[in-house]
Design a protein around this motif. Sequence first.
Motif, PDB file in Angstrom:
ATOM      1  N   VAL A  67      15.476 -15.961 -27.191  1.00  0.00           N
ATOM      2  CA  VAL A  67      16.722 -16.270 -27.877  1.00  0.00           C
ATOM      3  C   VAL A  67      17.832 -16.689 -26.928  1.00  0.00           C
ATOM      4  O   VAL A  67      18.624 -17.582 -27.228  1.00  0.00           O
ATOM      5  CB  VAL A  67      17.187 -15.045 -28.717  1.00  0.00           C
ATOM      6  CG1 VAL A  67      18.492 -15.338 -29.409  1.00  0.00           C
ATOM      7  CG2 VAL A  67      16.106 -14.690 -29.726  1.00  0.00           C
ATOM      8  N   PHE A  68      17.879 -16.109 -25.735  1.00  0.00           N
ATOM      9  CA  PHE A  68      19.053 -16.303 -24.895  1.00  0.00           C
ATOM     10  C   PHE A  68      18.798 -16.998 -23.558  1.00  0.00           C
ATOM     11  O   PHE A  68      19.691 -17.635 -23.017  1.00  0.00           O
ATOM     12  CB  PHE A  68      19.710 -14.940 -24.597  1.00  0.00           C
ATOM     13  CG  PHE A  68      20.156 -14.227 -25.842  1.00  0.00           C
ATOM     14  CD1 PHE A  68      21.206 -14.714 -26.595  1.00  0.00           C
ATOM     15  CD2 PHE A  68      19.508 -13.078 -26.259  1.00  0.00           C
ATOM     16  CE1 PHE A  68      21.611 -14.056 -27.743  1.00  0.00           C
ATOM     17  CE2 PHE A  68      19.916 -12.419 -27.405  1.00  0.00           C
ATOM     18  CZ  PHE A  68      20.974 -12.911 -28.143  1.00  0.00           C
ATOM     19  N   ALA A  69      17.618 -16.853 -23.010  1.00  0.00           N
ATOM     20  CA  ALA A  69      17.440 -17.210 -21.606  1.00  0.00           C
ATOM     21  C   ALA A  69      17.347 -18.708 -21.364  1.00  0.00           C
ATOM     22  O   ALA A  69      16.992 -19.476 -22.242  1.00  0.00           O
ATOM     23  CB  ALA A  69      16.188 -16.542 -21.055  1.00  0.00           C
ATOM     24  N   SER A 110      22.961 -28.889 -26.667  1.00  0.00           N
ATOM     25  CA  SER A 110      22.381 -29.594 -27.809  1.00  0.00           C
ATOM     26  C   SER A 110      23.191 -29.390 -29.086  1.00  0.00           C
ATOM     27  O   SER A 110      23.777 -28.325 -29.316  1.00  0.00           O
ATOM     28  CB  SER A 110      20.950 -29.102 -28.050  1.00  0.00           C
ATOM     29  OG  SER A 110      20.401 -29.698 -29.206  1.00  0.00           O
ATOM     30  N   LYS A 111      23.208 -30.413 -29.902  1.00  0.00           N
ATOM     31  CA  LYS A 111      23.827 -30.318 -31.226  1.00  0.00           C
ATOM     32  C   LYS A 111      22.842 -29.810 -32.268  1.00  0.00           C
ATOM     33  O   LYS A 111      23.213 -29.585 -33.419  1.00  0.00           O
ATOM     34  CB  LYS A 111      24.370 -31.679 -31.643  1.00  0.00           C
ATOM     35  CG  LYS A 111      25.516 -32.178 -30.760  1.00  0.00           C
ATOM     36  CD  LYS A 111      26.033 -33.520 -31.228  1.00  0.00           C
ATOM     37  CE  LYS A 111      27.161 -34.013 -30.321  1.00  0.00           C
ATOM     38  NZ  LYS A 111      27.673 -35.340 -30.742  1.00  0.00           N
ATOM     39  N   LYS A 112      21.592 -29.647 -31.852  1.00  0.00           N
ATOM     40  CA  LYS A 112      20.586 -29.108 -32.758  1.00  0.00           C
ATOM     41  C   LYS A 112      20.763 -27.599 -32.925  1.00  0.00           C
ATOM     42  O   LYS A 112      21.194 -26.903 -32.010  1.00  0.00           O
ATOM     43  CB  LYS A 112      19.175 -29.380 -32.212  1.00  0.00           C
ATOM     44  CG  LYS A 112      18.748 -30.838 -32.288  1.00  0.00           C
ATOM     45  CD  LYS A 112      18.503 -31.262 -33.724  1.00  0.00           C
ATOM     46  CE  LYS A 112      17.935 -32.661 -33.807  1.00  0.00           C
ATOM     47  NZ  LYS A 112      17.695 -33.081 -35.208  1.00  0.00           N
ATOM     48  N   GLN A 113      20.419 -27.117 -34.109  1.00  0.00           N
ATOM     49  CA  GLN A 113      20.491 -25.684 -34.385  1.00  0.00           C
ATOM     50  C   GLN A 113      19.505 -24.928 -33.502  1.00  0.00           C
ATOM     51  O   GLN A 113      18.392 -25.385 -33.275  1.00  0.00           O
ATOM     52  CB  GLN A 113      20.167 -25.443 -35.859  1.00  0.00           C
ATOM     53  CG  GLN A 113      20.228 -23.980 -36.288  1.00  0.00           C
ATOM     54  CD  GLN A 113      19.930 -23.817 -37.766  1.00  0.00           C
ATOM     55  OE1 GLN A 113      19.944 -24.777 -38.527  1.00  0.00           O
ATOM     56  NE2 GLN A 113      19.639 -22.593 -38.173  1.00  0.00           N
ATOM     57  N   LEU A 114      19.909 -23.774 -32.983  1.00  0.00           N
ATOM     58  CA  LEU A 114      19.017 -22.946 -32.179  1.00  0.00           C
ATOM     59  C   LEU A 114      17.903 -22.407 -33.072  1.00  0.00           C
ATOM     60  O   LEU A 114      18.159 -21.938 -34.182  1.00  0.00           O
ATOM     61  CB  LEU A 114      19.787 -21.788 -31.550  1.00  0.00           C
ATOM     62  CG  LEU A 114      19.013 -20.933 -30.543  1.00  0.00           C
ATOM     63  CD1 LEU A 114      18.664 -21.754 -29.300  1.00  0.00           C
ATOM     64  CD2 LEU A 114      19.829 -19.716 -30.146  1.00  0.00           C
ATOM     65  N   PHE A 115      16.686 -22.462 -32.572  1.00  0.00           N
ATOM     66  CA  PHE A 115      15.546 -22.052 -33.395  1.00  0.00           C
ATOM     67  C   PHE A 115      15.580 -20.561 -33.682  1.00  0.00           C
ATOM     68  O   PHE A 115      16.178 -19.774 -32.952  1.00  0.00           O
ATOM     69  CB  PHE A 115      14.250 -22.437 -32.690  1.00  0.00           C
ATOM     70  CG  PHE A 115      13.698 -21.387 -31.763  1.00  0.00           C
ATOM     71  CD1 PHE A 115      12.454 -20.836 -31.992  1.00  0.00           C
ATOM     72  CD2 PHE A 115      14.415 -20.945 -30.658  1.00  0.00           C
ATOM     73  CE1 PHE A 115      11.930 -19.879 -31.147  1.00  0.00           C
ATOM     74  CE2 PHE A 115      13.896 -19.988 -29.802  1.00  0.00           C
ATOM     75  CZ  PHE A 115      12.652 -19.452 -30.060  1.00  0.00           C
ATOM     76  N   VAL A 169      14.638 -25.268 -28.955  1.00  0.00           N
ATOM     77  CA  VAL A 169      13.799 -24.100 -28.712  1.00  0.00           C
ATOM     78  C   VAL A 169      13.976 -23.618 -27.281  1.00  0.00           C
ATOM     79  O   VAL A 169      13.871 -24.397 -26.330  1.00  0.00           O
ATOM     80  CB  VAL A 169      12.321 -24.428 -28.979  1.00  0.00           C
ATOM     81  CG1 VAL A 169      11.444 -23.227 -28.673  1.00  0.00           C
ATOM     82  CG2 VAL A 169      12.127 -24.875 -30.418  1.00  0.00           C
ATOM     83  N   THR A 170      14.222 -22.337 -27.112  1.00  0.00           N
ATOM     84  CA  THR A 170      14.430 -21.754 -25.787  1.00  0.00           C
ATOM     85  C   THR A 170      13.212 -21.010 -25.254  1.00  0.00           C
ATOM     86  O   THR A 170      13.263 -20.466 -24.153  1.00  0.00           O
ATOM     87  CB  THR A 170      15.617 -20.772 -25.818  1.00  0.00           C
ATOM     88  OG1 THR A 170      15.367 -19.775 -26.820  1.00  0.00           O
ATOM     89  CG2 THR A 170      16.915 -21.490 -26.143  1.00  0.00           C
TER      90      THR A 170
END
Length: 205
Positions: A22-24, A37-42, A53-54
């Motif tokens: 989620v964070f790293a 990114s302007k994309k929503q975080l997964f 995706v992180t």
Amino acid sequence: MSLLKKSLVIAAILAVYIALVVFATDPNSDNNVCKKSKKQLFNGTQNPNGECVTTVLGEIPSKEKMTSTVILFPNENTVLKANTAFTVKTKTNFLTTGFFDDPAKQYYLFPQTLDNNGVIQGHSHVTIQQIQNPNEPLDAQVFAFFKGLNDPAANGNELDVQVDKGLPAGNYRVCTMVASFAHQPTLMPIAQRGAQDDCRRFTVK
């Protein structure tokens, strides 16, 4: 692998990786693309609008254990009877099958993992598309049949799935899509290699 062992594996992976997922960012490349990114975080769901995706890449096999697949049936240029059930059969080397998380809640959530023998833990899919124009790329959103092959291979490396209702008359392409535990395409150690998937073309009359 028993259901209990699978649950324990999932729980262990979640415990180790949830913060990273989620964070790293990647400390080796300072990869902060999801911050920009302007994309929503997964969040583990499948987002048809795209997302960032992180999840870290995870474990990569050695070149001697790269995944490779062949479709055993239908063969190239097989002719099948319309609207009649048939079975797609595949064989995959260097994939420990039966590793399949919930795609509705855990899509791309885990990094790729290897078993104790250094082989990718994952599963496969079969997708069939009708060919309208053989000289044009197929629309990835349109398919005649799709199925995840989630169970462990019964005899080591062979998997199959039945197309219960068959297919209407036409020309088709059947392909495998081998995936890691969390549905991302399998990751390999070198760029110059053979493909991990296979496709065959066949006809239904």
